[in-house]
Design a protein around this motif. Structure first.
Motif, PDB file in Angstrom:
ATOM      1  N   HIS A 288       0.835  -1.207   0.000  1.00 24.34           N
ATOM      2  CA  HIS A 288       0.000   0.000   0.000  1.00 24.34           C
ATOM      3  C   HIS A 288       0.870   1.257   0.000  1.00 24.34           C
ATOM      4  N   VAL A 289       1.906   1.265   0.803  1.00 26.63           N
ATOM      5  CA  VAL A 289       2.787   2.426   0.874  1.00 26.63           C
ATOM      6  C   VAL A 289       3.498   2.641  -0.470  1.00 26.63           C
ATOM      7  N   GLY A 290       3.990   1.558  -1.062  1.00 29.90           N
ATOM      8  CA  GLY A 290       4.652   1.673  -2.355  1.00 29.90           C
ATOM      9  C   GLY A 290       3.720   2.195  -3.438  1.00 29.90           C
ATOM     10  N   ALA A 291       2.486   1.677  -3.434  1.00 30.27           N
ATOM     11  CA  ALA A 291       1.516   2.153  -4.416  1.00 30.27           C
ATOM     12  C   ALA A 291       1.185   3.624  -4.191  1.00 30.27           C
ATOM     13  N   GLY A 292       1.073   4.029  -2.928  1.00 27.49           N
ATOM     14  CA  GLY A 292       0.795   5.430  -2.632  1.00 27.49           C
ATOM     15  C   GLY A 292       1.924   6.339  -3.075  1.00 27.49           C
ATOM     16  N   ILE A 293       3.174   5.904  -2.865  1.00 27.10           N
ATOM     17  CA  ILE A 293       4.328   6.710  -3.289  1.00 27.10           C
ATOM     18  C   ILE A 293       4.375   6.836  -4.811  1.00 27.10           C
ATOM     19  N   LEU A 294       4.123   5.725  -5.517  1.00 30.53           N
ATOM     20  CA  LEU A 294       4.108   5.779  -6.982  1.00 30.53           C
ATOM     21  C   LEU A 294       3.013   6.718  -7.498  1.00 30.53           C
ATOM     22  N   GLY A 295       1.836   6.625  -6.866  1.00 28.56           N
ATOM     23  CA  GLY A 295       0.745   7.520  -7.269  1.00 28.56           C
ATOM     24  C   GLY A 295       1.086   8.977  -6.994  1.00 28.56           C
ATOM     25  N   PHE A 296       1.742   9.242  -5.862  1.00 31.57           N
ATOM     26  CA  PHE A 296       2.116  10.610  -5.516  1.00 31.57           C
ATOM     27  C   PHE A 296       3.153  11.155  -6.496  1.00 31.57           C
ATOM     28  N   ILE A 297       4.118  10.326  -6.873  1.00 30.62           N
ATOM     29  CA  ILE A 297       5.135  10.760  -7.841  1.00 30.62           C
ATOM     30  C   ILE A 297       4.493  11.034  -9.202  1.00 30.62           C
ATOM     31  N   GLY A 298       3.587  10.129  -9.622  1.00 26.35           N
ATOM     32  CA  GLY A 298       2.917  10.313 -10.902  1.00 26.35           C
ATOM     33  C   GLY A 298       2.032  11.542 -10.941  1.00 26.35           C
TER      34      GLY A 298
END
Length: 326
Positions: free
Chosen positions: A313-323
């Motif tokens: 979940h944290v990794g997906a959130g970071i990727l979404g935030f970067i995108g």
């Protein structure tokens, strides 16, 4: 032993022959499809909906993007191909595509001289894919009085301000008025950074208004439901001060904007700022992805009960935030 070997040779030979015949038939069918004469789309009386697609539409890929309308409309050696779907799609591509179809108004569809707008001789060509960036429409008209065809060139696309559209609509709509039964060929040049799709439908004025009303009711119910969920979760957040409800609000708002963009309704909001349609749409998609991932983390409390799932979940959130901000 020899018998088994002979049988295996015979079976292999039959297999090779069948495969060769299959590929030959497929190649012949493709060649015939590319060379066949596409029929003319006959426009009947009023209150009609006609999906162009496989009826009479052809396409041409211009890899270099250098073909001009004068050559497109006169050169018969360019290698046009028939589309194989009513909603032709070519994915992400750097090439520009030309599409064409020929339409002819039937005798019964023509109204007497002096008929008001909205008669059966007026048709609306709808391109039902709002993310297309640049669209050039070339209408080739053959006149009985002049031997040289007349070319009308029109421009549209989501990079133009909304007020410059021919019809103020979420999709790209081009009006066509037939005053006689002489065929017209419509050429459409498309260049886009989004997936290349070209679903084209011809509507009479009355049929278009009914279709538009049904679509507005559907999307109104969809967006209304989503905004109701936004308001409800905002109330829960202020009442309970639980961060997961606020993250769900972020997810829903980003989703509303994304669906409004790809369905064309966001064009009503941005007006003369069309660059927002391309830049904000992708950011909204990543923002929704990040909001959903972090909402699941805090709502399910994966950081307490499922450490491995929490990392996902944290990794997906970071990727979404970067995108979102890339």
């Amino acid at each position: 032993m020899r018998r088994k070997r002979l049988i295996s040779i015979i079976v292999s030979t039959i297999g090779v022959v069948l495969c060769s015949l299959y590929f030959y038939s497929m190649l012949s069918a493709q060649t015939a499809s590319e060379r066949k004469n596409v029929s003319i789309l006959h426009l009947p009386e009023q209150d009609t909906v006609l999906v162009v697609g496989t009826r009479c539409m052809e396409y041409l890929e211009d890899i270099s993007g250098t073909l001009m309308p004068e050559r497109i409309t006169n050169d018969s050696t360019l290698g046009w191909r028939s589309v194989t779907s009513d909603k032709p799609s070519f994915g992400f591509t750097r090439s520009v595509y030309w599409f064409r179809f020929t339409a002819r108004q039937s005798d019964r569809g023509l109204m007497p001289t002096g008929a008001v707008s909205g008669s059966a001789s007026e048709w609306l060509v709808e391109i039902d894919y709002p993310p297309l960036d640049s669209i050039t429409i070339v209408v080739k008209q053959h006149s009985r009085n002049t031997p040289v065809p007349i070319l009308d060139i029109l421009r549209s696309g989501d990079r133009l301000p909304f007020r410059e559209r021919f019809v103020p609509h979420r999709n790209f709509v081009i009006p066509l008025v037939f005053q006689d039964t002489v065929p017209r060929t419509i050429y459409i040049l498309v260049s886009t950074e989004s997936p290349m799709q070209m679903p084209i439908t011809l509507f009479s004025r009355g049929a278009f208004e009914r279709h538009n009303m049904r679509c507005d009711m559907f999307y109104g119910a969809l967006f209304g439901t989503m905004l109701t969920m936004v308001a409800y979760n905002l109330v829960l957040f202020f009442a309970m001060t639980v961060s997961s409800y606020l993250l769900f609000v972020v997810y829903m708002l980003a989703s509303v904007w994304y669906y409004a963009s790809i369905s064309g309704y966001a064009a009503y909001l941005v007006g003369d700022m069309p660059y927002l349609l391309n830049s904000v749409t992708l950011a909204a998609l990543f923002c929704a992805y990040a909001g959903l991932a972090l909402f699941g983390r805090f709502f399910l409390q994966t950081f307490r009960y499922a450490p491995l799932l929490d990392r996902i979940h944290v990794g997906a959130g970071i990727l979404g935030f970067i995108g979102t901000f890339a």
